[in-house]
Scaffold this motif. Structure first.
Motif: not given
Lengths: 326, 326
Positions: B26-27, B36, B38, B40-45, B47, B143-144
């Protein structure tokens, strides 16, 4: 507020620092559990961090750099286990003295990354900086709620209290390190905790598990955390606590009572599990069949809000708290 | 690897520590950008984390505890701005000397939380512990990704290089603090950086913005980071760099050349933006109409991979790097 942070103590300080924080709409659990739980799109995040400082949390000569790194990482990863979640990504902050050998830093990082990768997570970033004195390691773990997040607040009167693993050994290992006593097995147990991610995930899937946390301060002080969060009390039964010959003989050789030590043995990273009494026997048996890890019932949940008794009496022993003298 | 971390230097050390890390499925972006990324489900983190240590990054007498806290938080929040993202949640690790006044810790935390809340994010957890010597602040921001994450790797030959704000003032403010020189406006600029979250979000939505990062090491060294990540070069034009009377006169009074100082002024937390030349004039104008913040074109992107020139020549000045003497 007057006075120094040392006089104030860790928990009162945290309470005063965070008293006026604003929460966010997506924050389902903020400060006060093993992880924060934050809604993020169609999933829920688990967020936690844990710092290990040289000469506060560890001394360099206690083990290899790999061991120091492993243990520092487990202290953060264990919080994800305590929620029954899955570790996804990790950020590593390292502050290092300029005269630290590069080989030491590499060993430390190998230990950190082994622990992280053992859970299936990946180190995705971090910050590396100079330190004026001593090594600082701070790990943030970003995890995912699987099924549900098991909070500290779900314990109900009548529930059973159980702990995984040989709780008590890590405190003895730490005592041996602090007092330069030969006890290699206990020291090894102290330096090689296991993040109970698989076990936590399995327990999360059992509806009869009502509350959970990992033991970092000690069984007794951590039971107090759950008691407070759930508005219940506990009665721990000393005869039920995990024990073994090496633990018993270690404390006997020191001429010290074993029970208070085992009640306040911190940095265990074992799970403290509160579960429905009816399902407890079958669940504990199924757990041991599933994992090569013991799980001991050690007490019962009572209605006496906030009280944690041992054998029906208020215990004399206190847990570890940062800033305060032990 | 032999030698000390001080001899090795920050960037070579990070490269050797992280060389054998495994990535996760997922990275999408690991170590090497501002955050970074990553899935995460239907979104991106998004970090990121950033540490501030007493006597490495700040001295207690440089400002109020609120100012120290504010600046420490902005250094982490700014990485979210650099990706064009939204800050969601923050974890705060504080290691504090036992003799630190509680009032100081409270001021520090007020500064941290003001900066975090100014971006719409919430502090959701952290770790508070004792420090043997000096304050350690480590912030992790979750963050998103909004729209897209603007990486360092998208710069193309022919692009324009632009910077937001009065880049150069923070380095002069730091110089004034380090040498005990009276320069309250510059010191104030140094202690009160702004996380350019709104500006970064707006820039992210412009398809002609090809790459972005925040200036933490200095314009010149950070341009090198983008050059390396994008496989391009840059030619910075010194006459185009932001300047003003107080900056010019500060360096003149010190009997020092201003240009090398302004090229390597770190901890700016302004945005370094690489954008298509055709759209540049309209975009820079629209930006200034939208925000009360300057944006200056300061150079062009070339094909000379990894090279950053100033007025067509290799610059003598070097940027700040941890562990190495300045």
């Amino acid at each position: 507020m007057t006075g120094s942070v040392g006089e104030r103590g860790e928990f009162a300080l945290i309470a005063s620092l965070t008293a006026s924080l604003k929460s966010g709409d997506d924050v389902q659990q903020g400060i006060g559990d093993d992880c924060a739980v934050v809604r993020f799109g169609d999933k829920e995040l688990l967020l936690t961090c844990d710092a290990s400082l040289e000469d506060i949390h560890f001394k360099r000569d206690w083990g290899t750099p790999e061991e120091i790194g492993w243990k520092a990482a487990v202290s953060a990863l264990s919080d994800i286990a305590a929620m029954g979640g899955r570790a996804v990504a990790v950020l590593v902050t390292l502050a290092l003295p300029g005269d630290l050998p590069v080989a030491y830093a590499e060993g430390l990082y190998r230990g950190l990354s082994s622990a992280v990768e053992s859970t299936g997570a990946a180190i995705v970033g971090g910050d590396t900086t100079a330190s004026r004195s001593g090594i600082v390691i701070d790990l943030t773990v970003i995890g995912e709620v699987v099924g549900r997040a098991v909070l500290r607040s779900g314990a109900r009167p009548g529930d059973v209290v159980a702990v995984t693993g040989a709780v008590g050994e890590r405190g003895a290992g730490l005592h041996a390190l602090l007092h330069d006593i030969e006890a290699p097995d206990l020291v090894r147990a102290y330096l090689h905790p296991t993040p109970r991610i698989d076990e936590g995930g399995w327990l999360q899937a059992q509806p009869s598990v009502h509350a959970m946390m990992d033991i970092s301060d000690g069984l007794l002080p951590d039971a107090r955390h759950i008691a407070k969060a759930s508005g219940v009390g506990f009665n721990l039964l000393s005869a039920q606590l995990p024990n073994n010959v090496r633990l018993w003989s270690y404390w006997a050789e020191q001429g010290m009572e074993s029970m208070p030590q085992r009640l306040c043995s911190g940095e265990e990273y074992e799970l403290l599990v509160i579960l429905a009494v009816e399902e407890a026997p079958a669940l504990l048996q199924a757990f041991m069949a599933q994992f090569d890890v013991a799980i001991h019932p050690v007490g019962v949940c009572t209605e006496h809000s906030g009280d944690v008794l041992v054998d029906g009496e208020p215990p004399a022993a206190q847990g570890f708290e940062h800033f305060r003298a032990p």
